[in-house]
Design a protein around this motif. Structure first.
Motif, PDB file in Angstrom:
ATOM      1  N   UNK A 174       9.670   4.083  -7.952  1.00  0.00           N
ATOM      2  CA  UNK A 174       8.459   3.745  -7.191  1.00  0.00           C
ATOM      3  C   UNK A 174       7.806   2.499  -7.776  1.00  0.00           C
ATOM      4  N   UNK A 175       7.853   2.403  -9.123  1.00  0.00           N
ATOM      5  CA  UNK A 175       7.286   1.227  -9.777  1.00  0.00           C
ATOM      6  C   UNK A 175       8.021  -0.031  -9.342  1.00  0.00           C
TER       7      UNK A 175
ATOM      8  N   UNK B 232       6.547  -3.444  -7.603  1.00  0.00           N
ATOM      9  CA  UNK B 232       6.810  -4.793  -8.120  1.00  0.00           C
ATOM     10  C   UNK B 232       7.447  -5.673  -7.046  1.00  0.00           C
ATOM     11  N   UNK B 233       8.441  -5.073  -6.353  1.00  0.00           N
ATOM     12  CA  UNK B 233       9.154  -5.832  -5.330  1.00  0.00           C
ATOM     13  C   UNK B 233       8.199  -6.243  -4.215  1.00  0.00           C
ATOM     14  N   UNK B 234       7.309  -5.309  -3.823  1.00  0.00           N
ATOM     15  CA  UNK B 234       6.362  -5.599  -2.746  1.00  0.00           C
ATOM     16  C   UNK B 234       5.414  -6.706  -3.167  1.00  0.00           C
TER      17      UNK B 234
ATOM     18  N   UNK C  52       4.030   5.629  -5.551  1.00  0.00           N
ATOM     19  CA  UNK C  52       4.001   5.613  -7.002  1.00  0.00           C
ATOM     20  C   UNK C  52       3.016   6.659  -7.510  1.00  0.00           C
ATOM     21  N   UNK C  53       1.845   6.717  -6.862  1.00  0.00           N
ATOM     22  CA  UNK C  53       0.829   7.690  -7.282  1.00  0.00           C
ATOM     23  C   UNK C  53       1.375   9.105  -7.134  1.00  0.00           C
ATOM     24  N   UNK C  54       2.057   9.342  -6.010  1.00  0.00           N
ATOM     25  CA  UNK C  54       2.657  10.676  -5.778  1.00  0.00           C
ATOM     26  C   UNK C  54       3.655  11.015  -6.869  1.00  0.00           C
ATOM     27  N   UNK C  55       4.501  10.041  -7.183  1.00  0.00           N
ATOM     28  CA  UNK C  55       5.537  10.282  -8.177  1.00  0.00           C
ATOM     29  C   UNK C  55       4.918  10.558  -9.540  1.00  0.00           C
TER      30      UNK C  55
ATOM     31  N   UNK D  49       0.840  -1.204   0.000  1.00  0.00           N
ATOM     32  CA  UNK D  49       0.000   0.000   0.000  1.00  0.00           C
ATOM     33  C   UNK D  49       0.870   1.246   0.000  1.00  0.00           C
ATOM     34  N   UNK D  50       1.918   1.187   0.813  1.00  0.00           N
ATOM     35  CA  UNK D  50       2.833   2.324   0.925  1.00  0.00           C
ATOM     36  C   UNK D  50       3.505   2.636  -0.394  1.00  0.00           C
TER      37      UNK D  50
END
Lengths: 294, 137
Positions: free
Chosen positions: B127-128, B132-134, B98-101, B92-93
């Motif tokens: 951020x992407x 992906x990592x998460x 990502x949205x902010x960026x 979520x974080x």
């Protein structure tokens, strides 16, 4: 002579002041420990950054078209002073000594016919410098509302500086802050940021086998991202050192204040007892001489 | 197997400093695995995962948002912008970031300096990578 009631009032008020200064001293000691730990945690990064920059910088500095952040604009007309102080007072000479150094620098630079711009970090420095140099202050930052200053805060300041450099708003940038030497001594220091000071003997390291680095991507591209980071980390370090120094200075100041309050209480108490005794003696004399007269 | 000293530092603290056998780091021009005795290099990093191998097994995975690495035969120093151990990376974080960026990228005008655009783009990409990592974790 003060009456007994007045003296009692004064003793009480000094006693409550002492309680406050004692509490502030304890708080400062706790905060100092935290600030010191934070400053120490930031040190490895800054050191590694310095060594990378040293090996890169000496390779690129002599090339034409080297980044401005490394070599400066080539001119020496407009100086930007970044002054780091605390947001709160009651810390002894902590804020004033930085302010004084900054003031001396501004005067010296202006005497040489250079233009000076000031960016302040921390409320106290802004207040101090605005009294005399209000027209030179271009921007001020304060962390008064923040509990803990993070790297991103320093990065934001570095970004402002980088933007000003891009617009050609200054030629040379220096940082003025309190270097934390130990708990009781903070040294007001000036440090040059732009052009980046390369360590002496950079030429020596390039000849060693250690310095033959490959770069991926190119030196220029790495430098272009490395330099702003370096600026941010230098600022971050200064802010953290200043924060640790602030708590140290406050601790010392409050320790002195507590001791002074104690001395004051002793003096007042002595005075109080003397007055009380004098009053009793006076009353006795009055009674005895009254009785004798009868 | 031969080992080398891996140091991972962020501006806020020293995260890792020990002998390892291999480290995989996300360099801007592709992932690279580093073993002991690697040729000296300085590389820029993009957002991605650092994998650490000791005693024949992968022991640690950490997400970095970017930074630099200095590689020399007996030592690797990674100067990371932001480090999160993979198990602590929250989806979520990272999606919020990502949205902010992306909105930040949206506000960069075409007339702005290309460096500014690049910086915003790099932020989105990093951020992407975090998202992906998460997801993979």
């Amino acid at each position: 002579m003060a009456s007994l009631k007045d003296l009692r009032g004064r003793i009480n008020s000094v006693k409550s002041t002492r309680k406050i200064t004692q509490a502030m001293k304890m708080v400062a000691a706790a905060k100092l420990r935290r600030a010191q730990a934070q400053a120490e945690a930031a040190r490895p990064y800054a050191e590694r950054m310095e060594s990378i920059l040293a090996s890169l910088g000496s390779a690129v500095a002599n090339m034409p078209g080297a980044p401005r952040m490394l070599v400066g604009t080539g001119a020496d007309k407009v100086h930007l002073l970044v002054v780091v102080t605390a947001d709160r007072g009651l810390a002894g000479p902590f804020n004033t000594q930085v302010g004084r150094l900054a003031r001396a620098r501004v005067r010296a630079l202006e005497a040489e016919g250079k233009q000076v711009k000031i960016l302040t970090v921390g409320r106290k420095g802004a207040a101090f410098l605005k009294r005399e140099f209000a027209s030179r202050v271009v921007s001020e930052v304060s962390y008064a509302t923040k509990k803990r200053v993070g790297f991103e805060d320093a990065e934001a300041v570095a970004l402002t500086i980088a933007e000003m450099l891009d617009q050609g708003a200054f030629d040379v940038c220096s940082l003025v802050y309190n270097r934390f030497r130990n708990v009781i001594s903070q040294v007001p220091t000036e440090q040059r940021l732009i052009p980046a000071p390369l360590p002496e003997g950079g030429a020596v390291t390039t000849s060693g086998p250690q310095a033959q680095y490959e770069y991926e991507p190119t030196e220029e591209e790495i430098l272009a991202t490395l330099l702003p980071r370096n600026l941010a980390i230098q600022l971050y370090r200064a802010i953290l050192e200043s924060a640790a120094g602030e708590h140290g200075a406050r601790m010392t100041a409050m320790d002195n204040a507590t001791r002074n309050a104690g001395e004051m209480i002793n003096k007042l108490t002595l005075n109080y007892n003397r007055t009380r005794q004098a009053n009793i003696t006076k009353e006795l004399i009055e009674i005895i001489s009254g009785a004798e007269a009868v | 197997m031969a080992t080398f000293l891996l140091e991972l530092v962020s501006p806020e603290k020293l995260l890792l400093s020990r002998q390892v056998e291999m480290a995989t780091i996300p360099a801007v021009e592709g992932e690279m695995g580093v073993l002991a005795g690697h040729a000296p290099m300085i590389v820029a990093l993009k957002g991605g995962i650092i994998r650490v191998r000791e005693n024949g097994a992968e022991t640690e995975k950490l997400f970095v948002a970017g930074g630099f690495a200095e590689v020399s035969p007996e030592r690797v120093t990674i100067l990371a912008d932001e480090v999160t151990p993979l198990p602590q990376l929250s989806r979520a974080d990272s999606e919020r970031k990502l949205a902010e960026a992306e909105t930040a990228l949206g506000t960069v005008a075409a007339t702005d300096a290309p460096e500014k655009r690049d910086a915003a783009l790099i932020r989105v990409l990093s951020a992407k990578a975090a998202v992906d990592a998460a997801e993979a974790a």
